[in-house]
Design a protein around this motif. Structure first.
Motif, short mmCIF file in Angstrom:
data_model
loop_
_atom_site.label_atom_id
_atom_site.label_comp_id
_atom_site.label_asym_id
_atom_site.label_seq_id
_atom_site.Cartn_x
_atom_site.Cartn_y
_atom_site.Cartn_z
N PHE A 73 0.84 -1.19 0.00
CA PHE A 73 0.00 0.00 0.00
C PHE A 73 0.88 1.24 0.00
O PHE A 73 1.80 1.38 0.80
CB PHE A 73 -0.93 0.00 1.22
CG PHE A 73 -2.10 -0.92 1.05
CD1 PHE A 73 -3.22 -0.51 0.34
CD2 PHE A 73 -2.08 -2.20 1.58
CE1 PHE A 73 -4.29 -1.36 0.17
CE2 PHE A 73 -3.15 -3.05 1.41
CZ PHE A 73 -4.26 -2.63 0.71
N VAL A 74 0.59 2.14 -0.92
CA VAL A 74 1.37 3.37 -1.11
C VAL A 74 0.43 4.56 -0.94
O VAL A 74 -0.69 4.55 -1.46
CB VAL A 74 2.01 3.39 -2.53
CG1 VAL A 74 2.78 4.67 -2.76
CG2 VAL A 74 2.89 2.18 -2.72
N TRP A 75 0.89 5.59 -0.22
CA TRP A 75 0.08 6.79 -0.02
C TRP A 75 0.10 7.63 -1.29
O TRP A 75 1.14 7.86 -1.89
CB TRP A 75 0.61 7.62 1.15
CG TRP A 75 -0.12 8.90 1.32
CD1 TRP A 75 0.31 10.15 0.96
CD2 TRP A 75 -1.42 9.09 1.88
NE1 TRP A 75 -0.63 11.09 1.26
CE2 TRP A 75 -1.72 10.46 1.82
CE3 TRP A 75 -2.37 8.23 2.41
CZ2 TRP A 75 -2.90 11.00 2.28
CZ3 TRP A 75 -3.55 8.76 2.86
CH2 TRP A 75 -3.82 10.13 2.81
N ARG A 76 -1.08 8.07 -1.69
CA ARG A 76 -1.21 8.94 -2.85
C ARG A 76 -2.07 10.13 -2.45
O ARG A 76 -3.05 9.98 -1.73
CB ARG A 76 -1.90 8.21 -4.01
CG ARG A 76 -1.15 7.02 -4.49
CD ARG A 76 -1.93 6.33 -5.59
NE ARG A 76 -1.27 5.09 -5.96
CZ ARG A 76 -1.89 4.07 -6.49
NH1 ARG A 76 -3.17 4.14 -6.74
NH2 ARG A 76 -1.23 2.98 -6.79
N SER A 77 -1.70 11.30 -2.94
CA SER A 77 -2.50 12.48 -2.61
C SER A 77 -3.78 12.52 -3.43
O SER A 77 -4.76 13.12 -3.01
CB SER A 77 -1.69 13.76 -2.82
OG SER A 77 -1.26 13.82 -4.17
#
Length: 126
Positions: free
Chosen positions: A20-24
């Motif tokens: 899981f990667v944070w994306r704006s």
């Protein structure tokens, strides 16, 4: 169901290479149709972010592909079982039906054909 995206008010965590990667900005779903996924939304009356309390909504997006594959396999197995039962019952019930229904009818038809050829029976008497 497999979670592939979790939306927060300021962005989202999206699945990228099994992590899981944070994306704006939340990207639209790729590589699947709408009917293959579903969304669960949770709205909190008060959610504190940066010292400010406000209502916020989060959403989890799930893929149903594993469930759909499992249901498809179960449907195929059920079809095979029904076909197998049909074949077994067909084989088991064909012989009794022939013995109890078809053969007596054939015998009666043979007797009727003899009677219709010589109804009184005088042709076979000396």
């Amino acid at each position: 169901p497999e979670l592939y995206q979790y939306d927060y008010p300021g962005g989202c965590f999206g699945l990228l290479n099994d992590t899981f990667v944070w994306r704006s900005a939340c990207l639209p779903a790729e590589h699947h149709y709408d009917w293959q996924s579903f969304e669960v939304r949770v709205t909190n009356a008060s959610c504190e972010r940066n010292g400010v309390a406000a209502s916020c909504t989060t959403a989890g997006r799930f893929l149903r592909t594993q469930v759909l594959v499992r249901q498809s396999v179960q449907a195929l197995w059920l079809t095979l079982v029904v076909l197998l039962l049909w074949l077994v019952f067909k084989v088991k019930f064909t012989k009794p039906v022939l013995t109890l229904v078809v053969q007596p009818i054939e015998g009666m038809i043979q007797l009727l054909s003899i009677l219709s050829a010589d109804p009184v029976g005088y042709k076979n008497t000396p």
